[in-house]
Design a protein around this motif. Structure first.
Motif, PDB file in Angstrom:
ATOM      1  N   GLN A   5     -15.655 -31.444  22.248  1.00 21.25           N
ATOM      2  CA  GLN A   5     -14.611 -30.866  23.441  1.00 21.25           C
ATOM      3  C   GLN A   5     -13.412 -32.248  23.523  1.00 21.25           C
ATOM      4  OE1 GLN A   5     -13.112 -28.380  24.128  1.00 21.25           O
ATOM      5  NE2 GLN A   5     -12.158 -28.880  26.228  1.00 21.25           N
ATOM      6  N   SER A   6     -14.253 -33.345  23.700  1.00 15.15           N
ATOM      7  CA  SER A   6     -13.640 -34.629  23.893  1.00 15.15           C
ATOM      8  C   SER A   6     -12.520 -34.990  22.540  1.00 15.15           C
ATOM      9  CB  SER A   6     -14.797 -35.886  23.879  1.00 15.15           C
ATOM     10  OG  SER A   6     -15.519 -35.494  25.127  1.00 15.15           O
ATOM     11  N   MET A   7     -13.001 -34.691  21.590  1.00 21.87           N
ATOM     12  CA  MET A   7     -12.060 -34.956  20.423  1.00 21.87           C
ATOM     13  C   MET A   7     -11.134 -34.134  20.315  1.00 21.87           C
ATOM     14  SD  MET A   7     -14.772 -34.723  17.208  1.00 21.87           S
ATOM     15  CE  MET A   7     -16.079 -36.315  16.792  1.00 21.87           C
ATOM     16  N   ARG A   8     -11.077 -32.746  20.741  1.00 21.46           N
ATOM     17  CA  ARG A   8      -9.846 -31.768  20.909  1.00 21.46           C
ATOM     18  C   ARG A   8      -9.093 -32.176  22.100  1.00 21.46           C
ATOM     19  NH1 ARG A   8     -14.278 -27.802  20.434  1.00 21.46           N
ATOM     20  NH2 ARG A   8     -13.922 -26.828  18.407  1.00 21.46           N
ATOM     21  N   THR A  59      -3.885 -46.982  19.736  1.00 28.11           N
ATOM     22  CA  THR A  59      -4.216 -48.346  19.185  1.00 28.11           C
ATOM     23  C   THR A  59      -4.482 -48.192  17.579  1.00 28.11           C
ATOM     24  OG1 THR A  59      -6.380 -47.820  19.496  1.00 28.11           O
ATOM     25  CG2 THR A  59      -5.464 -48.933  21.267  1.00 28.11           C
ATOM     26  N   GLU A  60      -4.669 -49.186  17.005  1.00 24.55           N
ATOM     27  CA  GLU A  60      -4.844 -49.331  15.723  1.00 24.55           C
ATOM     28  C   GLU A  60      -6.161 -48.350  15.327  1.00 24.55           C
ATOM     29  OE1 GLU A  60      -5.549 -51.978  11.624  1.00 24.55           O
ATOM     30  OE2 GLU A  60      -5.286 -52.773  13.505  1.00 24.55           O
ATOM     31  N   SER A  61      -7.191 -48.583  16.337  1.00 23.83           N
ATOM     32  CA  SER A  61      -8.269 -47.790  16.042  1.00 23.83           C
ATOM     33  C   SER A  61      -8.119 -46.335  16.607  1.00 23.83           C
ATOM     34  CB  SER A  61      -9.605 -48.186  16.913  1.00 23.83           C
ATOM     35  OG  SER A  61      -9.808 -49.394  16.308  1.00 23.83           O
ATOM     36  N   GLY A  62      -7.334 -46.079  17.236  1.00 27.23           N
ATOM     37  CA  GLY A  62      -6.905 -44.843  17.834  1.00 27.23           C
ATOM     38  C   GLY A  62      -6.220 -43.987  16.632  1.00 27.23           C
ATOM     39  N   THR A  63      -5.242 -44.823  16.044  1.00 28.02           N
ATOM     40  CA  THR A  63      -4.666 -43.860  14.893  1.00 28.02           C
ATOM     41  C   THR A  63      -5.499 -43.585  13.853  1.00 28.02           C
ATOM     42  OG1 THR A  63      -2.639 -45.408  15.344  1.00 28.02           O
ATOM     43  CG2 THR A  63      -2.577 -44.318  13.117  1.00 28.02           C
ATOM     44  N   THR A  64      -6.490 -44.349  13.389  1.00 26.89           N
ATOM     45  CA  THR A  64      -7.397 -44.133  12.477  1.00 26.89           C
ATOM     46  C   THR A  64      -8.298 -42.990  12.827  1.00 26.89           C
ATOM     47  OG1 THR A  64      -7.366 -46.470  11.663  1.00 26.89           O
ATOM     48  CG2 THR A  64      -9.139 -44.989  10.939  1.00 26.89           C
ATOM     49  N   TYR A  65      -8.739 -42.975  14.157  1.00 24.15           N
ATOM     50  CA  TYR A  65      -9.749 -42.131  14.613  1.00 24.15           C
ATOM     51  C   TYR A  65      -8.909 -40.733  14.791  1.00 24.15           C
ATOM     52  CZ  TYR A  65     -13.125 -39.910  17.672  1.00 24.15           C
ATOM     53  OH  TYR A  65     -14.013 -38.949  18.275  1.00 24.15           O
ATOM     54  N   LEU A  66      -7.619 -40.458  15.116  1.00 19.93           N
ATOM     55  CA  LEU A  66      -6.957 -39.200  15.518  1.00 19.93           C
ATOM     56  C   LEU A  66      -6.798 -38.901  13.770  1.00 19.93           C
ATOM     57  CD1 LEU A  66      -5.220 -37.443  17.037  1.00 19.93           C
ATOM     58  CD2 LEU A  66      -3.210 -38.956  16.583  1.00 19.93           C
ATOM     59  N   ARG A  68      -8.639 -38.892  11.159  1.00 19.72           N
ATOM     60  CA  ARG A  68     -10.023 -38.154  10.782  1.00 19.72           C
ATOM     61  C   ARG A  68     -10.470 -37.265  11.641  1.00 19.72           C
ATOM     62  NH1 ARG A  68     -12.567 -41.617   7.073  1.00 19.72           N
ATOM     63  NH2 ARG A  68     -11.124 -43.033   6.188  1.00 19.72           N
ATOM     64  N   VAL A  69     -10.220 -37.303  12.977  1.00 21.11           N
ATOM     65  CA  VAL A  69     -10.678 -36.098  13.778  1.00 21.11           C
ATOM     66  C   VAL A  69      -9.690 -34.945  13.634  1.00 21.11           C
ATOM     67  CG1 VAL A  69     -10.531 -35.475  16.336  1.00 21.11           C
ATOM     68  CG2 VAL A  69     -11.562 -37.699  15.699  1.00 21.11           C
ATOM     69  N   ARG A  70      -8.668 -35.102  13.290  1.00 20.59           N
ATOM     70  CA  ARG A  70      -7.799 -33.903  13.018  1.00 20.59           C
ATOM     71  C   ARG A  70      -8.449 -32.989  11.869  1.00 20.59           C
ATOM     72  NH1 ARG A  70      -2.937 -33.382  15.224  1.00 20.59           N
ATOM     73  NH2 ARG A  70      -1.772 -35.320  15.944  1.00 20.59           N
ATOM     74  N   HIS A  71      -9.045 -33.739  10.814  1.00 21.24           N
ATOM     75  CA  HIS A  71      -9.330 -33.165   9.685  1.00 21.24           C
ATOM     76  C   HIS A  71     -10.589 -32.648   9.916  1.00 21.24           C
ATOM     77  CE1 HIS A  71      -6.729 -34.552   6.547  1.00 21.24           C
ATOM     78  NE2 HIS A  71      -6.804 -35.872   6.874  1.00 21.24           N
ATOM     79  N   ILE A  72     -11.649 -32.863  10.787  1.00 23.17           N
ATOM     80  CA  ILE A  72     -12.816 -32.564  11.362  1.00 23.17           C
ATOM     81  C   ILE A  72     -12.455 -31.322  12.057  1.00 23.17           C
ATOM     82  CG2 ILE A  72     -14.711 -32.921  12.831  1.00 23.17           C
ATOM     83  CD1 ILE A  72     -14.659 -35.750  11.855  1.00 23.17           C
ATOM     84  N   LEU A  73     -11.790 -31.307  12.951  1.00 21.48           N
ATOM     85  CA  LEU A  73     -11.165 -30.178  13.632  1.00 21.48           C
ATOM     86  C   LEU A  73     -10.723 -28.936  12.969  1.00 21.48           C
ATOM     87  CD1 LEU A  73      -9.976 -31.717  17.078  1.00 21.48           C
ATOM     88  CD2 LEU A  73     -12.125 -30.967  16.360  1.00 21.48           C
ATOM     89  N   ASP A  74      -9.903 -29.264  11.960  1.00 21.17           N
ATOM     90  CA  ASP A  74      -9.269 -28.312  10.946  1.00 21.17           C
ATOM     91  C   ASP A  74     -10.491 -27.628  10.280  1.00 21.17           C
ATOM     92  OD1 ASP A  74      -6.762 -28.949  12.159  1.00 21.17           O
ATOM     93  OD2 ASP A  74      -6.045 -30.185  10.154  1.00 21.17           O
ATOM     94  N   ASP A  75     -11.483 -28.572   9.743  1.00 28.95           N
ATOM     95  CA  ASP A  75     -12.376 -27.933   9.122  1.00 28.95           C
ATOM     96  C   ASP A  75     -13.332 -26.950   9.804  1.00 28.95           C
ATOM     97  OD1 ASP A  75     -11.454 -29.141   6.634  1.00 28.95           O
ATOM     98  OD2 ASP A  75     -13.068 -30.974   6.801  1.00 28.95           O
TER      99      ASP A  75
END
Length: 350
Positions: A5-8, A59-66, A68-75
Motif C-alpha cells: 500500500q505504501s508503494m501504491r 530524488t535520484e533514489s526516488g526516480t530509480t525506486y519509482l 522499479r515499483v511501477r513494474h512490481i505493481l503492474d506485475d
C-alpha cells in the motif's frame, strides 16, 4: 504499515506531485499519505522526495525506486487479474481421481464431452482403487464410492447409483442350470471380489425379506473388470456393478439372474475440497458431470422397467401355457364339453 500500500501511495504522490492530490485520489487523509511515504523512506534509509512549500520532486533514489515499483505493481495487478479470470472462466489443469473400473467404463465419455465444451481446461485423470486424500494429493475433484468415504473436510454431491447384478453367460446357464434364489448360488462357482474388498457374505432383499448367503468363490480378484472377463469366459456366476456390465446385458453376452432379489445399491459421489472460492474449472466440471449421469439414468431406468414388464409377461405366458396343458390333459380323461376361452393380456409399458 502495509508495504504494498505504501508503494501504491508513493507512485500516486509522484504522479500527481502532491500529497493532497494523492490523498484525494486514494480516498485517504493527507496525514496517512504522508506517513506512508515517510515509512518507505525509513525502511529504505534514503529520501525519495524533495519537499518544498511549492512543489515535490523526486530524488535520484526516488526516480530509480519509482521505475522499479511501477513494474512490481503492474506485475502484481496482472497476477491478480489472471487469478480472478481463472476463478470465473474455466481454464487450466483439472486434476481428477476416480476408481479404475468406473473411470474406464463410465467416466471417459463425460470427460470427453466436458473437454470439447471447455477447450481451455486440460483434464488430468488418475485412476486408483485406494483411499485418496484430495487435499493432501492435490486433486480438484474425486469420484468415490460413498461407503469408502473417510474424510469429513470434503464436500460431496450425489452422482449416480450403481446396482450390483448377479449374472452369467447363456452358455454357462445352459450347462449348469439357472439359479432362481440366492441359496442356489451355493451350488455354483462364484466370481467375486475377495473378503477385504467387500466381504464374502451377500445380503439380498426379496419376496421373503432379507436373505444372507456366502457364495463360494471359484476365482477372486481385486479388479471387477477382471471378474467381468472371467464371467464372459463362462467360468461361473458373477456379481458385478451395473455400470460395468450394462452393454453386456443389453447385447445378451451376460444374462441377469435372481430378478426377484436386490443387492444393496452403491451410491457414487463426486467430492471436492471446498465450497468457497470454487474455481470455474471445478464448478463447471461438477455441474457437467451431474447432468451427464442424470441423462444416463433415464434410459437405464426405462430399461429396468421394460425388463420387469418382460419378466411379468413371461411369467403370465408360462402360467397360460400350463393352464392350456392342464385343460388338454382333462380332455383326454373326460368327455368333451363346451370350453370357456380365457385370455391373458400382457402388461403394456407406455
Amino acid at each position: 504499515m502495509n508495504q504494498l500500500q505504501s508503494m501504491r501511495v508513493f507512485v500516486k504522490v509522484a504522479d500527481l506531485g502532491s500529497f493532497v492530490g494523492a490523498a484525494g485520489a486514494l480516498d485517504l487523509s493527507t496525514a496517512v499519505v504522508t506517513r506512508h511515504v515517510a515509512d518507505l523512506e525509513a525502511r529504505l534509509g534514503t529520501r525519495l522526495l524533495n519537499r518544498t512549500t511549492r512543489r515535490l520532486s523526486l530524488t535520484e533514489s526516488g526516480t530509480t525506486y519509482l521505475e522499479r515499483v511501477r513494474h512490481i505493481l503492474d506485475d502484481l495487478e496482472g497476477v491478480e487479474q489472471m487469478v480472478v479470470a481463472r476463478n470465473h472462466e474455466p481454464v487450466g489443469t483439472l486434476r481428477i481421481v476416480a476408481p479404475v473400473v468406473f473411470g474406464l467404463h463410465s467416466l471417459a465419455p463425460a470427460v470427453q464431452s466436458y473437454a470439447a465444451r471447455y477447450p481451455d481446461v486440460v483434464p488430468d485423470v488418475t485412476l486408483a482403487d485406494r483411499q485418496v486424500d484430495l487435499v493432501e494429493e492435490g486433486f480438484d475433484v474425486g469420484i468415490m464410492v460413498a461407503r469408502h468415504m473417510r474424510t469429513a473436510s470434503i464436500v460431496t454431491r450425489r452422482l449416480t447409483t450403481g446396482y450390483m447384478t448377479v449374472c452369467a453367460t447363456p452358455a454357462y446357464l445352459a450347462q449348469h442350470g439357472t439359479p432362481t434364489r440366492p441359496v442356489h448360488l451355493l451350488k455354483h462357482p462364484c466370481l467375486s471380489r475377495p473378503a477385504e474388498h467387500g466381504g464374502e457374505e451377500r445380503v439380498f432383499t426379496g419376496p421373503e425379506g432379507e436373505v444372507r448367503v456366502r457364495p463360494v468363490n471359484a476365482i477372486a480378484a481385486n479388479n471387477t473388470e477382471m471378474l467381468r472377463q472371467f464371467a464372459l469366459l463362462g467360468m461361473g456366476v458373477a456379481i458385478l456393478p451395473s455400470y460395468l456390465i450394462g452393454r453386456d446385458l443389453a447385447s445378451g453376452r451376460l444374462v441377469p439372474l435372481l430378478g426377484d432379489y436386490r443387492l444393496p445399491q452403491i451410491e457414487i459421489t463426486i467430492a471436492y475440497p471446498s465450497r468457497q472460492h470454487l474455481p470455474a474449472k471445478v464448478r463447471t466440471f461438477i455441474d457437467h458431470l451431474v447432468a451427464h449421469f442424470q441423462q444416463a439414468e433415464e434410459p437405464a431406468r426405462d430399461t429396468r422397467i421394460v425388463a420387469v414388464a418382460n419378466s411379468v409377461a413371461d411369467a403370465l405366458a408360462e402360467a397360460g401355457d400350463l393352464a392350456v396343458a392342464a385343460a388338454q390333459r382333462g380332455v383326454t380323461r373326460r368327455a368333451p364339453r363346451t370350453s370357456r376361452a380365457r385370455t391373458v393380456a400382457s402388461p403394456q409399458v407406455g
